[in-house]
Design a protein around this motif. Sequence first.
Motif, PDB file in Angstrom:
ATOM      1  N   HIS A 116       0.736  -1.152  -0.160  1.00  0.00           N
ATOM      2  CA  HIS A 116       0.084  -0.035  -0.042  1.00  0.00           C
ATOM      3  C   HIS A 116       0.790   1.176  -0.164  1.00  0.00           C
ATOM      4  CE1 HIS A 116      -3.648  -2.609   0.835  1.00  0.00           C
ATOM      5  NE2 HIS A 116      -2.810  -3.132   1.565  1.00  0.00           N
ATOM      6  N   SER A 117       2.005   1.206  -0.630  1.00  0.00           N
ATOM      7  CA  SER A 117       2.979   2.157  -0.567  1.00  0.00           C
ATOM      8  C   SER A 117       2.500   3.268  -1.773  1.00  0.00           C
ATOM      9  CB  SER A 117       4.271   1.865  -1.179  1.00  0.00           C
ATOM     10  OG  SER A 117       4.304   1.278  -2.682  1.00  0.00           O
ATOM     11  N   PRO A 118       3.016   4.474  -1.780  1.00  0.00           N
ATOM     12  CA  PRO A 118       2.713   5.517  -2.864  1.00  0.00           C
ATOM     13  C   PRO A 118       3.015   5.099  -4.368  1.00  0.00           C
ATOM     14  CG  PRO A 118       3.902   6.616  -1.100  1.00  0.00           C
ATOM     15  CD  PRO A 118       3.941   5.037  -0.672  1.00  0.00           C
ATOM     16  N   ILE A 119       4.051   4.216  -4.377  1.00  0.00           N
ATOM     17  CA  ILE A 119       4.260   3.757  -5.529  1.00  0.00           C
ATOM     18  C   ILE A 119       3.210   2.787  -6.097  1.00  0.00           C
ATOM     19  CG2 ILE A 119       6.004   2.586  -7.066  1.00  0.00           C
ATOM     20  CD1 ILE A 119       7.102   5.115  -5.905  1.00  0.00           C
ATOM     21  N   HIS A 120       2.798   1.803  -5.106  1.00  0.00           N
ATOM     22  CA  HIS A 120       1.821   0.954  -5.331  1.00  0.00           C
ATOM     23  C   HIS A 120       0.387   1.638  -6.060  1.00  0.00           C
ATOM     24  CE1 HIS A 120       4.222  -2.165  -3.494  1.00  0.00           C
ATOM     25  NE2 HIS A 120       3.632  -2.900  -4.061  1.00  0.00           N
ATOM     26  N   ALA A 121       0.277   2.905  -5.528  1.00  0.00           N
ATOM     27  CA  ALA A 121      -1.073   3.509  -5.558  1.00  0.00           C
ATOM     28  C   ALA A 121      -1.021   4.323  -6.898  1.00  0.00           C
ATOM     29  CB  ALA A 121      -1.359   4.525  -4.533  1.00  0.00           C
ATOM     30  N   LEU A 122       0.355   4.572  -7.474  1.00  0.00           N
ATOM     31  CA  LEU A 122       0.074   5.359  -8.636  1.00  0.00           C
ATOM     32  C   LEU A 122      -0.313   4.720  -9.904  1.00  0.00           C
ATOM     33  CD1 LEU A 122       3.919   6.483  -8.837  1.00  0.00           C
ATOM     34  CD2 LEU A 122       1.659   8.082  -8.733  1.00  0.00           C
ATOM     35  N   PRO A 123      -1.201   5.225 -10.776  1.00  0.00           N
ATOM     36  CA  PRO A 123      -1.700   4.539 -11.952  1.00  0.00           C
ATOM     37  C   PRO A 123      -0.893   3.940 -12.863  1.00  0.00           C
ATOM     38  CG  PRO A 123      -2.591   6.756 -11.756  1.00  0.00           C
ATOM     39  CD  PRO A 123      -1.528   6.521 -10.643  1.00  0.00           C
ATOM     40  N   PRO A 124      -1.265   2.905 -13.426  1.00  0.00           N
ATOM     41  CA  PRO A 124      -0.019   2.066 -14.248  1.00  0.00           C
ATOM     42  C   PRO A 124       0.509   2.590 -15.394  1.00  0.00           C
ATOM     43  CG  PRO A 124      -2.353   0.983 -14.620  1.00  0.00           C
ATOM     44  CD  PRO A 124      -2.408   2.107 -13.512  1.00  0.00           C
ATOM     45  N   HIS A 125      -0.204   3.533 -16.010  1.00  0.00           N
ATOM     46  CA  HIS A 125       0.373   4.201 -17.222  1.00  0.00           C
ATOM     47  C   HIS A 125       1.132   5.133 -16.922  1.00  0.00           C
ATOM     48  CE1 HIS A 125      -3.392   6.064 -16.195  1.00  0.00           C
ATOM     49  NE2 HIS A 125      -3.136   7.373 -16.652  1.00  0.00           N
ATOM     50  N   CYS A 126       1.002   5.874 -15.819  1.00  0.00           N
ATOM     51  CA  CYS A 126       2.034   6.747 -15.200  1.00  0.00           C
ATOM     52  C   CYS A 126       3.503   6.011 -14.754  1.00  0.00           C
ATOM     53  CB  CYS A 126       1.791   7.511 -13.795  1.00  0.00           C
ATOM     54  SG  CYS A 126       0.356   8.563 -13.888  1.00  0.00           S
ATOM     55  N   LYS A 127       3.459   4.607 -14.193  1.00  0.00           N
ATOM     56  CA  LYS A 127       4.615   4.004 -13.871  1.00  0.00           C
ATOM     57  C   LYS A 127       5.323   3.498 -15.176  1.00  0.00           C
ATOM     58  CE  LYS A 127       2.267   1.712 -10.750  1.00  0.00           C
ATOM     59  NZ  LYS A 127       2.023   0.540  -9.492  1.00  0.00           N
ATOM     60  N   LEU A 128       4.389   3.043 -16.129  1.00  0.00           N
ATOM     61  CA  LEU A 128       4.981   2.719 -17.404  1.00  0.00           C
ATOM     62  C   LEU A 128       5.771   3.692 -18.121  1.00  0.00           C
ATOM     63  CD1 LEU A 128       2.158   0.438 -18.716  1.00  0.00           C
ATOM     64  CD2 LEU A 128       4.618  -0.242 -18.321  1.00  0.00           C
ATOM     65  N   ALA A 129       5.339   4.784 -18.248  1.00  0.00           N
ATOM     66  CA  ALA A 129       5.786   5.963 -18.814  1.00  0.00           C
ATOM     67  C   ALA A 129       7.070   6.289 -18.288  1.00  0.00           C
ATOM     68  CB  ALA A 129       4.865   7.065 -19.131  1.00  0.00           C
ATOM     69  N   ALA A 130       6.881   6.399 -16.553  1.00  0.00           N
ATOM     70  CA  ALA A 130       8.134   6.815 -15.940  1.00  0.00           C
ATOM     71  C   ALA A 130       9.423   5.875 -16.253  1.00  0.00           C
ATOM     72  CB  ALA A 130       8.089   6.855 -14.400  1.00  0.00           C
ATOM     73  N   VAL A 131       8.909   4.568 -16.033  1.00  0.00           N
ATOM     74  CA  VAL A 131      10.214   3.585 -16.259  1.00  0.00           C
ATOM     75  C   VAL A 131      10.655   3.641 -17.607  1.00  0.00           C
ATOM     76  CG1 VAL A 131      10.454   1.030 -16.531  1.00  0.00           C
ATOM     77  CG2 VAL A 131       9.217   2.002 -14.378  1.00  0.00           C
ATOM     78  N   LEU A 132       9.831   3.852 -18.686  1.00  0.00           N
ATOM     79  CA  LEU A 132      10.406   3.971 -19.987  1.00  0.00           C
ATOM     80  C   LEU A 132      11.440   5.169 -20.248  1.00  0.00           C
ATOM     81  CD1 LEU A 132      10.441   3.244 -23.050  1.00  0.00           C
ATOM     82  CD2 LEU A 132       8.429   4.286 -23.329  1.00  0.00           C
ATOM     83  N   ALA A 133      11.116   6.352 -19.786  1.00  0.00           N
ATOM     84  CA  ALA A 133      11.701   7.741 -19.784  1.00  0.00           C
ATOM     85  C   ALA A 133      12.919   7.364 -18.878  1.00  0.00           C
ATOM     86  CB  ALA A 133      10.929   8.718 -19.124  1.00  0.00           C
ATOM     87  N   PHE A 134      12.956   6.657 -17.838  1.00  0.00           N
ATOM     88  CA  PHE A 134      14.322   6.443 -17.042  1.00  0.00           C
ATOM     89  C   PHE A 134      15.022   5.382 -17.863  1.00  0.00           C
ATOM     90  CE2 PHE A 134      16.533   3.703 -14.146  1.00  0.00           C
ATOM     91  CZ  PHE A 134      17.316   4.455 -13.526  1.00  0.00           C
ATOM     92  N   VAL A 135      14.839   4.609 -18.478  1.00  0.00           N
ATOM     93  CA  VAL A 135      15.620   3.594 -19.290  1.00  0.00           C
ATOM     94  C   VAL A 135      16.205   4.209 -20.340  1.00  0.00           C
ATOM     95  CG1 VAL A 135      15.779   1.430 -20.929  1.00  0.00           C
ATOM     96  CG2 VAL A 135      14.289   1.606 -18.512  1.00  0.00           C
ATOM     97  N   VAL A 136      15.354   5.258 -21.062  1.00  0.00           N
ATOM     98  CA  VAL A 136      16.025   5.974 -22.092  1.00  0.00           C
ATOM     99  C   VAL A 136      17.159   6.845 -21.585  1.00  0.00           C
ATOM    100  CG1 VAL A 136      15.437   7.720 -23.625  1.00  0.00           C
ATOM    101  CG2 VAL A 136      13.789   5.870 -23.527  1.00  0.00           C
TER     102      VAL A 136
END
Length: 255
Positions: free
Chosen positions: A14-34
């Motif tokens: 039940h962390s703040p990371i778990h609570a984020l919408p999935p598309h936000c996390k997907l976009a953030a991870v993709l941008a981080f990897v780039v």
Amino acid sequence: MGAGHAHTLYRRGHSPIHALPPHCKLAAVLAFVVVVVSTPREAVWAFGLYAVLIAAVAAVARIPAGFLLRRLLIEVPFVAFAVLMPFVAEGERIEVLGTSLSVSGLWGAWNVLAKGTLGVAASVLLASTTELRALLLGLQRLKLPSLLVQIASFMIRYGDVITDELRRMSIARRSRGFEASGIRHWGVLAKTAGALFIRSYERGERVHLAMVSRGYAGAMPVIDDVAATPAQWARASALPLTALAVLLSAVCLTG
């Protein structure tokens, strides 16, 4: 959209990371990897900061270090490839503990290890804090082609079904006294693979006909669509934006 069973990488929380919408996390991870991939390999300190960022996100998500490290073992084949590079690459060579190693190979190995490990770690964190069904919804929300999302959904849903089918076929062979013990049994195993393919194909045909009979017209209905607020986008962008600041500093220092 289905795929309701949990996967082994997901860790409930039940962390703040778990609570984020999935598309936000997907976009953030993709941008981080780039950003990580774009970082000059000579900026060793920058990769250290990226690792600190990953560790900070894991701490906020309450993902234990052991949990994360065990799942990083998936990159072992790439590590083996990277270890060989200093020995087989050409160009200038240096002596390390009496062994001649290629300078370009050492840099190449470091490049693969650093960027690969950080990319895998970010992906593991994403999978650890997001259910599979939510990931599929996130992909759809990011406007990934619907056909690809559906293929991924059915792959997840029926992967266990096909595995159980293969297990039953294996039990049937053993109950008849068959034990694969050498090359002479490869023909039987090949026939098993062929039979499994035919059964899977026929199952797919039946599922498709069942879907069409229930009104399927090329797109799966979205049962619960998750929208993201500007605040959630801002929280998700903290990781790639911080990494981008590190990249810009690295480019300035190495340039």
